[in-house]
Write an enzyme that holds these catalytic residues in place. Structure first.
Site, mmCIF file in Angstrom:
data_model
loop_
_atom_site.group_PDB
_atom_site.id
_atom_site.type_symbol
_atom_site.label_atom_id
_atom_site.label_comp_id
_atom_site.label_asym_id
_atom_site.label_seq_id
_atom_site.Cartn_x
_atom_site.Cartn_y
_atom_site.Cartn_z
ATOM 1 N N ASP A 31 0.862 -1.186 0.000
ATOM 2 C CA ASP A 31 0.000 0.000 0.000
ATOM 3 C C ASP A 31 0.894 1.230 0.000
ATOM 4 O O ASP A 31 1.951 1.229 0.645
ATOM 5 C CB ASP A 31 -0.899 0.002 1.238
ATOM 6 C CG ASP A 31 -2.149 0.839 1.029
ATOM 7 O OD1 ASP A 31 -3.250 0.281 1.044
ATOM 8 O OD2 ASP A 31 -2.010 2.073 0.820
ATOM 9 N N LYS A 208 -19.996 -9.475 -11.368
ATOM 10 C CA LYS A 208 -19.993 -8.697 -10.134
ATOM 11 C C LYS A 208 -21.067 -7.611 -10.152
ATOM 12 O O LYS A 208 -21.847 -7.453 -9.206
ATOM 13 C CB LYS A 208 -18.599 -8.088 -9.921
ATOM 14 C CG LYS A 208 -18.472 -7.159 -8.751
ATOM 15 C CD LYS A 208 -18.789 -7.878 -7.438
ATOM 16 C CE LYS A 208 -18.980 -6.900 -6.312
ATOM 17 N NZ LYS A 208 -17.803 -6.612 -5.556
ATOM 18 N N PHE A 253 -32.229 -10.700 1.611
ATOM 19 C CA PHE A 253 -32.322 -9.381 0.963
ATOM 20 C C PHE A 253 -33.753 -8.965 0.657
ATOM 21 O O PHE A 253 -34.029 -8.279 -0.317
ATOM 22 C CB PHE A 253 -31.429 -9.317 -0.287
ATOM 23 C CG PHE A 253 -30.013 -9.006 0.098
ATOM 24 C CD1 PHE A 253 -29.265 -9.949 0.775
ATOM 25 C CD2 PHE A 253 -29.450 -7.764 -0.145
ATOM 26 C CE1 PHE A 253 -27.977 -9.668 1.215
ATOM 27 C CE2 PHE A 253 -28.165 -7.464 0.281
ATOM 28 C CZ PHE A 253 -27.429 -8.431 0.966
ATOM 29 N N GLY A 261 -27.170 1.024 1.463
ATOM 30 C CA GLY A 261 -26.090 2.008 1.530
ATOM 31 C C GLY A 261 -24.779 1.273 1.379
ATOM 32 O O GLY A 261 -24.743 0.154 0.866
ATOM 33 N N CYS A 264 -20.645 -0.288 -1.810
ATOM 34 C CA CYS A 264 -20.738 -1.167 -2.982
ATOM 35 C C CYS A 264 -22.041 -1.021 -3.766
ATOM 36 O O CYS A 264 -22.018 -0.658 -4.932
ATOM 37 C CB CYS A 264 -20.547 -2.604 -2.549
ATOM 38 S SG CYS A 264 -19.006 -2.819 -1.662
HETATM 39 C C1 UGA Z 1 -22.372 -6.049 -0.860
HETATM 40 C C2 UGA Z 1 -22.691 -7.459 -1.365
HETATM 41 O O1 UGA Z 1 -23.653 -8.081 -0.494
HETATM 42 C C3 UGA Z 1 -21.422 -8.312 -1.400
HETATM 43 O O2 UGA Z 1 -21.721 -9.592 -1.971
HETATM 44 C C4 UGA Z 1 -20.365 -7.600 -2.289
HETATM 45 O O3 UGA Z 1 -19.155 -8.298 -2.304
HETATM 46 C C5 UGA Z 1 -20.097 -6.228 -1.695
HETATM 47 O O4 UGA Z 1 -21.335 -5.477 -1.676
HETATM 48 C C6 UGA Z 1 -19.064 -5.566 -2.591
HETATM 49 O O5 UGA Z 1 -19.380 -5.223 -3.736
HETATM 50 O O6 UGA Z 1 -17.898 -5.495 -2.197
HETATM 51 P P1 UGA Z 1 -22.000 -4.918 1.557
HETATM 52 O O7 UGA Z 1 -22.002 -3.624 0.821
HETATM 53 O O8 UGA Z 1 -20.943 -5.179 2.565
HETATM 54 O O9 UGA Z 1 -21.934 -6.142 0.498
HETATM 55 O O10 UGA Z 1 -23.371 -5.019 2.337
HETATM 56 P P2 UGA Z 1 -24.741 -5.802 2.205
HETATM 57 O O11 UGA Z 1 -24.841 -6.756 3.313
HETATM 58 O O12 UGA Z 1 -24.960 -6.278 0.826
HETATM 59 O O13 UGA Z 1 -25.769 -4.608 2.518
HETATM 60 C C7 UGA Z 1 -25.887 -3.492 1.645
HETATM 61 C C8 UGA Z 1 -26.973 -2.537 2.137
HETATM 62 O O14 UGA Z 1 -28.257 -3.088 1.899
HETATM 63 C C9 UGA Z 1 -26.951 -2.198 3.636
HETATM 64 O O15 UGA Z 1 -27.191 -0.811 3.760
HETATM 65 C C10 UGA Z 1 -28.081 -3.001 4.217
HETATM 66 O O16 UGA Z 1 -28.635 -2.411 5.372
HETATM 67 C C11 UGA Z 1 -29.068 -3.004 3.056
HETATM 68 N N1 UGA Z 1 -30.005 -4.150 3.050
HETATM 69 C C12 UGA Z 1 -29.537 -5.417 2.892
HETATM 70 C C13 UGA Z 1 -31.379 -3.909 3.181
HETATM 71 O O17 UGA Z 1 -31.830 -2.755 3.307
HETATM 72 N N2 UGA Z 1 -32.239 -4.974 3.117
HETATM 73 C C14 UGA Z 1 -31.794 -6.239 2.976
HETATM 74 O O18 UGA Z 1 -32.644 -7.154 2.924
HETATM 75 C C15 UGA Z 1 -30.420 -6.469 2.860
#
Ligand code: UGA
Length: 441
Positions: A31, A208, A253, A261, A264
């Site tokens: 890094d 992705k 989901f 949020g 990603c």
């Molecule tokens: C997401 C993907 O789930 C991963 O598979 C991917 O690798 C990652 O992005 C990435 O591109 O690196 P992440 O952003 O850590 O992972 O979080 P998530 O668990 O997907 O949640 C995303 C958002 O959706 C959060 O704000 C969460 O509160 C919201 N969410 C999730 C909901 O509002 N409802 C749901 O049912 C699930």
């Protein structure tokens, strides 16, 4: 054992590097941020991720994981170099590739033997080809190399588990030699029968974006159903449960609330819209998902007004700032928009989060930061549950009823229900549950 150079010790790079070292490979993480590397050498993890500190320390101790600021040192003996630097969203919504391309140039200058160069950062379709040209243009000797795409599907807060027990590993390759090397890296996962999806490079790049966009669409879909459920007297909980039992749909989901949020889903949905436009195609469903998501904080404010009337001068407690539990990440968190809207209404904000307050303070130093959810609720007219941290799931409402000036609770993650809160004298509202919502006056 493969010798791996991991460029970028952000979330993806550090988790992947530590997990690959734990697989038995020898990993050097590189890094340009000297402070970060000095910290890592001492075992200081630059962000909050459960279990990562132990994993890093263990692999450093066992001499499979090292850190450096020098790319030359990192790739000196490497068989493969992973690019895992950030690809932030530019003003126009596209992924900004300047960091990825810069690393590509430097690798080109340093390459002196065959190597596989893998993108792990989420990059638009076509980036690997563009990167290949950049690297080739910088070569100083006549060496062979292969490009590969190996997207990650790690969720913040459970990334180690996601890496060690993934649903699938996607490897986008265009030579047998690089395929063999990529399979060798992930060989420990064969034991757990992890499906390995081998594709072309462009396909892996698209997997992705398609996956993250689909997750975003699923969340926005259930949030629209939640809105409709309130309007027609239904309960989104039961709708989601019954829908999810259909194996073609699945239960995950489908939780309504403040929407998606993080670093990603918001970024990748915007990026795929751009990728499609550039390819002369459309992404109307993803566009709609973005739009639905954007409107949710406004709905939360309307609910707050319905509970306590005019918000001017009101004291409001926000429980949770992180974009989801088990992370200190506030990037594109719903809390940011909520704070903006509530401040515009002239509210006084008392906030708490178990991990994300330091990050939030950098942008909003003037809020009242509290040491516990209870302290945040003291003298508040309204408490809003923003992030469903475990420690907010069993709040002592007797205590809150005493300590708060008002008696309103807005549950943006549907953790509680109205009969429970009414027992303590609270006016309660949530998302998508007609029987649990406070009637509009
Ligand atoms: C997401 C993907 O789930 C991963 O598979 C991917 O690798 C990652 O992005 C990435 O591109 O690196 P992440 O952003 O850590 O992972 O979080 P998530 O668990 O997907 O949640 C995303 C958002 O959706 C959060 O704000 C969460 O509160 C919201 N969410 C999730 C909901 O509002 N409802 C749901 O049912 C699930």
């Amino acid at each position: 054992m493969i010798r791996i150079c991991m460029v970028g010790t952000g979330y993806v790079g550090l988790v992947s590097g530590a997990c690959m070292a734990d697989f038995g490979h020898r990993v050097t993480c590189v890094d340009i941020n000297q402070e970060r590397i000095e910290g890592l050498v001492k075992g200081v993890i630059p962000f909050y991720e459960p279990g990562l500190d132990r994993l890093v320390l263990k692999n450093v101790d066992e001499q499979r994981l090292t850190f450096t600021t020098s790319l030359a040192e990192g790739i000196k003996d490497a068989d493969v170099v992973f690019i895992a630097v950030q690809t932030p969203m530019s003003e126009s919504g596209e992924a900004d590739l300047k960091y990825v391309m810069k690393v590509g140039e430097e690798i080109g200058e340093l390459l002196d033997r065959y190597m596989v160069i893998v993108t792990k950062s989420t990059v638009p379709v076509g980036t690997n080809r563009a990167l290949e040209k950049i690297i080739r243009a910088k070569l100083t000797t006549d060496v062979e190399f292969d490009m590969a795409s190996n997207p990650e599907f790690l969720r913040e807060g459970s990334s180690i588990e996601d890496f060690m027990r993934p649903d699938r590993v996607v490897i986008g390759v265009d030579s047998e030699r690089s395929e063999e090397l990529m399979r060798e890296i992930y060989r420990p996962l064969y034991l757990s029968d992890t499906p390995m999806v081998k594709t072309g490079i462009e396909t892996a790049e698209l997997v992705k974006y398609a996956s993250n966009s689909f997750l975003a669409v699923k969340i926005s879909f259930i949030n629209e159903i939640a809105k409709l459920a309130e309007a027609v007297g239904a309960d989104v909980f039961d709708v989601a449960k019954a829908m999810g039992l259909d194996k073609r749909i699945g239960r995950k989901f489908l939780h309504p609330g403040l929407g998606f949020g993080g670093s990603c889903l918001p970024k990748d949905t915007n990026a795929i819209v751009h990728i499609a436009a550039e390819a002369g195609s459309e992404m109307s469903i993803v566009r709609a998902a973005i739009e639905v998501n954007r409107n949710i904080p406004g709905r939360a404010i309307a609910k707050a007004e319905n509970l306590v009337g005019d918000l001017t001068g009101k004291t409001i407690a926000l429980l949770g700032l992180a974009f989801k539990p088990n992370t200190d990440d506030i990037r594109s968190a719903a809390s940011i928009e909520l704070v903006k809207l509530l401040e515009a209404k002239g509210c006084k904000l008392r906030v708490h989060d178990p991990a994300a307050m330091e990050n939030f303070k950098l942008f909003h130093p003037d809020l009242t930061y509290c040491q516990s959810p209870y302290e945040a609720c003291e003298s508040a007219d309204l408490a809003i549950l923003v992030t469903e941290w475990n420690q907010y799931r069993q709040l002592d409402f007797n205590w809150l009823a005493e300590a708060m000036t008002g008696n309103a609770f807005l549950d943006c993650r549907n953790v509680y229900d109205r009969p429970h809160l009414e027992k303590f004298g609270f006016k309660y509202d949530c998302f998508g549950r007609a029987d649990h919502s406070w009637p509009v006056e």
